[in-house]
Write a protein that holds these residues in place. Structure first.
Motif, PDB file in Angstrom:
ATOM      1  N   THR A 117       0.839  -1.211   0.000  1.00 20.29           N
ATOM      2  CA  THR A 117       0.000   0.000   0.000  1.00 20.29           C
ATOM      3  C   THR A 117       0.866   1.250   0.000  1.00 20.29           C
ATOM      4  O   THR A 117       0.644   2.205  -0.746  1.00 20.29           O
ATOM      5  N   ILE A 118       1.902   1.219   0.844  1.00 18.77           N
ATOM      6  CA  ILE A 118       2.777   2.376   0.986  1.00 18.77           C
ATOM      7  C   ILE A 118       3.641   2.564  -0.262  1.00 18.77           C
ATOM      8  O   ILE A 118       3.801   3.680  -0.759  1.00 18.77           O
ATOM      9  N   ARG A 151       3.006   1.689  -3.280  1.00 15.67           N
ATOM     10  CA  ARG A 151       2.140   2.202  -4.338  1.00 15.67           C
ATOM     11  C   ARG A 151       1.932   3.712  -4.186  1.00 15.67           C
ATOM     12  O   ARG A 151       2.032   4.475  -5.137  1.00 15.67           O
ATOM     13  N   ALA A 152       1.639   4.142  -2.950  1.00 17.36           N
ATOM     14  CA  ALA A 152       1.365   5.564  -2.691  1.00 17.36           C
ATOM     15  C   ALA A 152       2.605   6.413  -2.955  1.00 17.36           C
ATOM     16  O   ALA A 152       2.521   7.496  -3.538  1.00 17.36           O
ATOM     17  N   LYS A 201       3.309   9.455  -5.985  1.00 19.65           N
ATOM     18  CA  LYS A 201       3.740  10.841  -5.717  1.00 19.65           C
ATOM     19  C   LYS A 201       4.850  11.285  -6.658  1.00 19.65           C
ATOM     20  O   LYS A 201       4.929  12.433  -7.051  1.00 19.65           O
ATOM     21  N   ASP A 254      -5.371   9.008  -9.915  1.00 19.59           N
ATOM     22  CA  ASP A 254      -4.968   8.704  -8.546  1.00 19.59           C
ATOM     23  C   ASP A 254      -4.939   7.221  -8.216  1.00 19.59           C
ATOM     24  O   ASP A 254      -4.293   6.806  -7.266  1.00 19.59           O
ATOM     25  N   GLN A 255      -5.693   6.445  -8.953  1.00 22.62           N
ATOM     26  CA  GLN A 255      -5.812   5.029  -8.610  1.00 22.62           C
ATOM     27  C   GLN A 255      -5.485   4.099  -9.776  1.00 22.62           C
ATOM     28  O   GLN A 255      -6.291   3.249 -10.128  1.00 22.62           O
ATOM     29  N   SER A 279      -1.123   7.298   5.581  1.00 23.09           N
ATOM     30  CA  SER A 279      -0.622   8.574   5.063  1.00 23.09           C
ATOM     31  C   SER A 279       0.547   9.098   5.897  1.00 23.09           C
ATOM     32  O   SER A 279       1.445   9.744   5.364  1.00 23.09           O
ATOM     33  N   THR A 335       3.515   7.154   4.552  1.00 24.42           N
ATOM     34  CA  THR A 335       3.817   7.625   3.194  1.00 24.42           C
ATOM     35  C   THR A 335       4.523   8.977   3.243  1.00 24.42           C
ATOM     36  O   THR A 335       5.555   9.178   2.592  1.00 24.42           O
TER      37      THR A 335
END
Ligand code: DC
Length: 233
Positions: free
Chosen positions: A19-20, A22-23, A27, A77-78, A213, A216
């Motif tokens: 998850t991290i 990917r985020a 960015k 964004d996704q 978040s 991230t």
């Protein structure tokens, strides 16, 4: 500067790596490379071909005759990362319980690791990547500009997996997931080839009490300090 820096993200199952990763990749407009998915894909193919997960020579032969690549679907964004094996989208199939139960054994085979590590290095050749796994900072990309080792308590990681599965409509007792996670930790950390361990120059982040978040943002900050640049909007 070329395409950007390389970010290595390692840690145990359920530490929030994917998850991290990917985020963070989003960015900076970097490519996210999920190395666990590659071990899962080979495991899926081995199961389909009825190759015992401890048959080193057949598994090594299998990996030599397999192509794996990643494809993004959608933008914005996704964007969705899809895993393609031998031309077929296996993104869902590699998350099955059967694959999860057998992937540690397959990923302990030296010949499988050798081939996949080579492929992972070639994917990261040009930089601008966030790669997550167990041995990225120690073996795959020892020269990565930024290395992060994520951890979280077993209880927290089990809870995260439980919520993830529940969201997909799968109900598994929490204790069962806890046991599964402990078993996988034990196996991944104690195998002879490239075990899970923190690289000496990796930054340790305990995510037990942090939100996605928060983690991230912390990694983004560290990456900026290493020369990463935000994706132009
Ligand atoms: O992160 P994951 O749960 O998708 O990983 C699946 C398995 O693959 C995990 O049990 C350990 C193994 N793995 C590995 O040995 N080396 C990597 N770089 C990534 C995953």
């Amino acid at each position: 500067m070329g395409k950007g820096i390389s970010i290595a993200l390692d840690g145990p199952a359920g530490s929030g790596k994917s998850t991290i990763a990917r985020a963070v990749a989003l960015k900076f407009g970097y490519q996210y490379i999920d190395t666990g998915a590659m071990y899962r894909a080979i495991t899926l193919k081995a199961l389909k071909n009825k190759i015992p997960v401890d048959d080193e020579s057949r598994l090594t032969e299998l990996v030599a005759n397999t192509t794996i690549n990643f494809k993004y679907i959608g933008t914005g964004d996704q964007p969705q990362l899809r895993v393609i094996m031998d031309g077929v989208d296996v993104s869902e199939a590699i998350r099955s319980l059967e694959v999860t139960d057998n992937v540690s054994a397959v990923s302990a085979v030296a010949g499988v690791r050798e081939a996949l590590v080579k492929l992972q290095r070639s994917m990261a050749e040009e930089g601008g990547v966030v790669m997550d796994g167990r041995d990225i900072g120690t073996v795959v990309l020892p020269n990565a500009e930024l290395k992060i080792f994520l951890t979280a308590s077993v209880a927290e990681r089990s809870k995260r997996r439980w919520l993830e599965l529940k969201a997909k409509g799968v109900e598994v007792p929490l204790e069962e997931l806890e046991q599964q996670i402990r078993k996988r930790d034990q196996f991944d950390s104690n195998r002879a080839v490239d075990p899970l361990r923190q690289a000496e120059d990796a930054i340790l982040l305990d995510t037990t009490d942090l939100s996605i978040s928060e983690v991230t943002d912390r990694i983004v900050e560290l990456a900026l300090a290493k020369g990463a640049e935000f994706k132009p909007t």
